[in-house]
Design a protein around this motif. Structure first.
Motif, short mmCIF file in Angstrom:
data_model
loop_
_atom_site.label_atom_id
_atom_site.label_comp_id
_atom_site.label_asym_id
_atom_site.label_seq_id
_atom_site.Cartn_x
_atom_site.Cartn_y
_atom_site.Cartn_z
N LEU A 1 -12.76 17.09 -26.46
CA LEU A 1 -12.34 16.35 -25.26
C LEU A 1 -11.35 17.16 -24.43
CD1 LEU A 1 -11.85 12.75 -26.77
CD2 LEU A 1 -13.71 13.53 -25.28
N GLN A 2 -10.42 17.82 -25.10
CA GLN A 2 -9.45 18.64 -24.38
C GLN A 2 -10.12 19.82 -23.67
OE1 GLN A 2 -6.87 19.48 -27.73
NE2 GLN A 2 -5.26 18.17 -26.90
N LEU A 3 -11.07 20.43 -24.34
CA LEU A 3 -11.75 21.59 -23.76
C LEU A 3 -12.44 21.25 -22.44
CD1 LEU A 3 -13.35 23.45 -26.81
CD2 LEU A 3 -11.86 24.45 -25.07
N PHE A 4 -13.05 20.07 -22.36
CA PHE A 4 -13.89 19.75 -21.21
C PHE A 4 -13.28 18.75 -20.22
CE2 PHE A 4 -16.92 21.22 -24.43
CZ PHE A 4 -17.59 22.20 -23.71
N PHE A 5 -12.18 18.08 -20.61
CA PHE A 5 -11.66 17.04 -19.72
C PHE A 5 -10.16 17.15 -19.43
CE2 PHE A 5 -15.38 15.13 -21.83
CZ PHE A 5 -16.14 14.80 -20.71
N MET A 6 -9.40 17.85 -20.24
CA MET A 6 -7.96 17.92 -20.02
C MET A 6 -7.63 18.98 -18.96
SD MET A 6 -4.80 18.73 -22.64
CE MET A 6 -4.68 17.05 -23.27
N GLU A 7 -7.02 18.54 -17.87
CA GLU A 7 -6.59 19.47 -16.83
C GLU A 7 -5.15 19.90 -17.06
OE1 GLU A 7 -7.37 18.56 -12.77
OE2 GLU A 7 -9.19 17.42 -13.23
N TYR B 1 -14.04 22.70 -10.70
CA TYR B 1 -13.95 22.20 -12.07
C TYR B 1 -13.63 23.32 -13.04
CZ TYR B 1 -15.49 20.60 -16.66
OH TYR B 1 -15.54 20.31 -18.00
N TRP B 2 -14.33 24.45 -12.92
CA TRP B 2 -14.14 25.54 -13.88
C TRP B 2 -12.79 26.21 -13.70
CZ3 TRP B 2 -16.86 25.14 -17.91
CH2 TRP B 2 -18.16 24.65 -17.86
N GLN B 3 -12.26 26.20 -12.49
CA GLN B 3 -10.89 26.71 -12.30
C GLN B 3 -9.87 25.81 -12.98
OE1 GLN B 3 -10.94 26.92 -7.98
NE2 GLN B 3 -11.03 29.15 -8.02
N LYS B 4 -10.14 24.50 -12.95
CA LYS B 4 -9.24 23.55 -13.61
C LYS B 4 -9.31 23.69 -15.13
CE LYS B 4 -9.83 20.12 -9.94
NZ LYS B 4 -10.42 18.80 -9.60
N MET B 5 -10.45 24.16 -15.64
CA MET B 5 -10.65 24.25 -17.09
C MET B 5 -10.29 25.62 -17.67
SD MET B 5 -11.59 21.29 -18.13
CE MET B 5 -10.66 20.48 -16.83
N ARG B 6 -9.62 26.44 -16.89
CA ARG B 6 -9.19 27.74 -17.43
C ARG B 6 -8.33 27.55 -18.68
NH1 ARG B 6 -6.74 30.08 -11.79
NH2 ARG B 6 -8.70 30.69 -10.76
#
Length: 601
Positions: free
Chosen positions: A268-274, A346-351
């Motif tokens: 969950l953290q990998l894909f949703f935590m900003e 989205y992918w910048q937020k998930m760095r």
């Protein structure tokens, strides 16, 4: 005799008409009068500024600042959102709650993961051939590395991002639980508690910073209390769950289940935590701006009333008219967003690592800056009071098995775990009291104080936790000593202690942050280091203390200790503002981001 000393003597005024000044002279006089008074007000502003004293409520609705868009629209947003569309303070409320909920779940699981073992102490003494004192050492190691971890992981989060530290911590927790599941000696527990304590440290400090990243000051106590609840609720429910797991499976499954739950959270953290990392670089101090607006308006109105300034001049001057007019431009102020700054994908937020909005200082500077705050009374007081709550939590965790698993109670392992339900209920009520209720009291007192909030307003609510903390200790310790019905120590005793721990923790944390807002991160690190060092020392000492003094005398001594420590809020109410005023220069010095920087660019 008049002496002119180089000045030109006045000329005769016999032929000068003084009765009616020219229009230009009148305007110049008005400007000189206004400038003179404004200069005096500017000096008084500098003298009155005290760290933590802020304008929270715009009673007249005249200030040109961003305010709460909710029902309480006169509440000034502290801090003010920047013009950057990626600023977490500008997130929609629904997004803030979603991110907060994920972080709350993580914090809850970590709280359970370091406090679930209490009901198993009796089992482990037999299986590992060890003593209760050795198991208490394992618990003390966990407390110690909770404090040490916060010192090292906080600067790492500032440099590499909150998200990176949360992910890394979850991964290390998984590793520690895998090791624990294969344990066959108390020494393995030492290793497991070292790893889990260090990795869980962000639950004590970084979650509070993540809260201040996205929520405003008038919301702070409410959300901080939720995080304090997550830690205590996890600590209360962890033993309940472990008791039933042991009865139906095996104690090793306590570790296996944590591996599974932490694995799901990691996904969950990998894909949703900003990441909420955002370095604020305001060039203008909000409180200074507010003070100038208020003083300028008062000065202009006073000048008009006294005849120093004409109303016509005010009406014709756009700047003067704007100062005295009611400002209806409130709420989120979307017009101030700088749309030239692109919103992140989205992918910048998930760095994994934050490099754009991270702290520009060196890691070493961020690491040692908290230690400058040993001279700040509010921070030291917050650490002492919060640390004392760890004493009571440690008391419950390390004694419940040896108290309730023998006569006269003879509880099974699951029943020992269920004794924590009282503490959980107390924590739930304490969360509501230490959060929303404290925020409500603070806002009401600020309104009565002409819209100005003093951090000490929060401390009046410490009266109830102080009384219930002392009562809970007596009910728990004396109830067991006199072999009363189990509800006295487990229900009332743990319930009162749960209430006081949850509420007083939120109150003292919020008070310290409010007192020195620019030093929130450093202050939290120092407070949590002090808290966990106190918890560590108490956990080492509790068993020898009980062996020497007995539970009854130990209870009375802790009762008196709790009254002294928690009751010290009276000192902060009386002299807290004086302490803040006396440390004003230190605060401005330490809050300079470059103070102590050894590796300047």
């Amino acid at each position: 005799m008049n002496s002119y000393k180089g000045r030109k003597p006045p000329t005769s005024t016999a032929n000068v008409n003084l009765s009616i000044p020219t229009e230009n002279k009148r305007k110049n006089m008005e400007k000189q009068n206004l400038d003179k008074v404004l200069l005096g007000e500017r000096l008084s502003i500098d003298e009155e500024m005290v760290p933590g004293t802020i304008h929270l409520i715009d009673l007249e609705g005249v200030l040109n600042v961003k305010k709460d868009s909710g029902s309480q629209s006169n509440i000034i947003l502290q801090p003010q959102p920047s013009s950057n569309p990626n600023d977490p303070l500008r997130w929609p409320k629904s997004k803030k709650i979603a991110q907060f909920s994920l972080l709350w779940l993580w914090s809850f699981v970590q709280g359970a993961g370091i406090n679930w073992a209490g009901p198993l102490f009796t089992i482990w003494t037999e299986e590992f051939n060890c003593t209760f004192a050795q198991l208490n050492i394992a618990a003390a190691i966990c407390f110690a590395f909770l404090g040490i971890g916060s010192v090292f992981l906080q600067p790492t989060a500032m440099k590499l991002g909150r998200r990176f530290v949360y992910l890394a911590s979850t991964f290390v927790v998984i590793i520690s639980n895998i090791i624990g599941s294969q344990g066959n000696s108390v020494q393995i527990l030492y290793v497991v508690n070292f790893l889990s304590g260090f990795a869980t440290a962000p639950g004590d400090t970084l979650v509070e910073i993540s809260t201040t990243d996205v929520f405003f000051q008038h919301e702070r106590a409410s959300y901080l209390s939720w995080f304090v609840l997550s830690l205590y609720a996890g600590s209360d429910l962890g033993p309940v769950a472990s008791g039933y797991i042991v009865q139906n499976l095996h104690w090793r499954w306590c570790y296996y289940i944590q591996v599974i739950i932490s694995g799901v959270i990691l996904i969950l953290q990998l894909f949703f935590m900003e990441d909420t990392t955002f370095e604020r670089r305001e060039t203008e101090e909000l409180e200074d701006t507010i003070m100038q607006q208020i003083k300028s308006r008062e000065t202009i109105l006073s000048a008009v009333q006294s005849g120093q300034l004409s109303q016509a001049r005010v009406n014709s001057d756009d700047k003067l008219n704007a100062i005295v007019s009611v400002n209806n431009s409130i709420n989120t102020d979307d017009d101030s967003i700088d749309y030239s700054i692109p919103k992140r994908t989205y992918w910048q937020k998930m760095r994994l690592v934050e490099t754009e909005y991270n702290d520009s200082r060196s890691w070493l500077t961020i690491f040692y800056r908290p230690f400058f705050l040993f001279t700040i009374p509010a921070v030291m007081w917050g650490g002492l009071v919060y640390g004392s709550q760890m004493m009571w939590l440690s008391l419950l965790a390390t004694t419940q098995s040896q108290i309730f698993s023998v006569a006269p109670y003879n509880f099974t392992t699951p029943q020992v775990g269920l004794t924590n339900i009282g503490a959980l209920v107390g924590s739930l009520i304490g969360m509501a009291y230490g959060g929303p209720f404290v925020d409500w009291v603070t806002i009401k007192l600020s309104i009565r104080n002409n819209g100005i909030m003093e951090p000490e307003f929060r401390l009046w609510t410490m009266i109830v936790p102080t009384i219930l903390n002392a009562a809970g200790l007596l009910a728990y310790g004396l109830g067991v000593s006199y072999e009363t019905h189990w509800f006295i120590p487990a229900g009332l005793g743990q319930g009162f202690l749960g209430f006081s721990m949850a509420s007083s923790g939120a109150i003292c944390l919020t008070y310290s942050i409010d007192s020195y807002p620019k030093l929130a991160s450093e202050g939290l690190v120092l407070m949590l280091l002090l808290r966990n060092l106190i918890g560590c020392g108490f956990t080492f000492a509790i068993q020898p203390w009980l062996n020497k003094s007995g539970l009854k005398l130990t209870t009375w001594l802790m009762f008196m200790l709790s009254l002294v420590i928690n009751g010290s809020f009276v000192i902060m109410i009386k002299w807290g503002k004086d302490f803040r005023r006396a440390t004003k220069d230190s605060y401005y010095k330490y809050s300079d981001p470059m103070f102590g920087e050894l590796f300047k660019k």
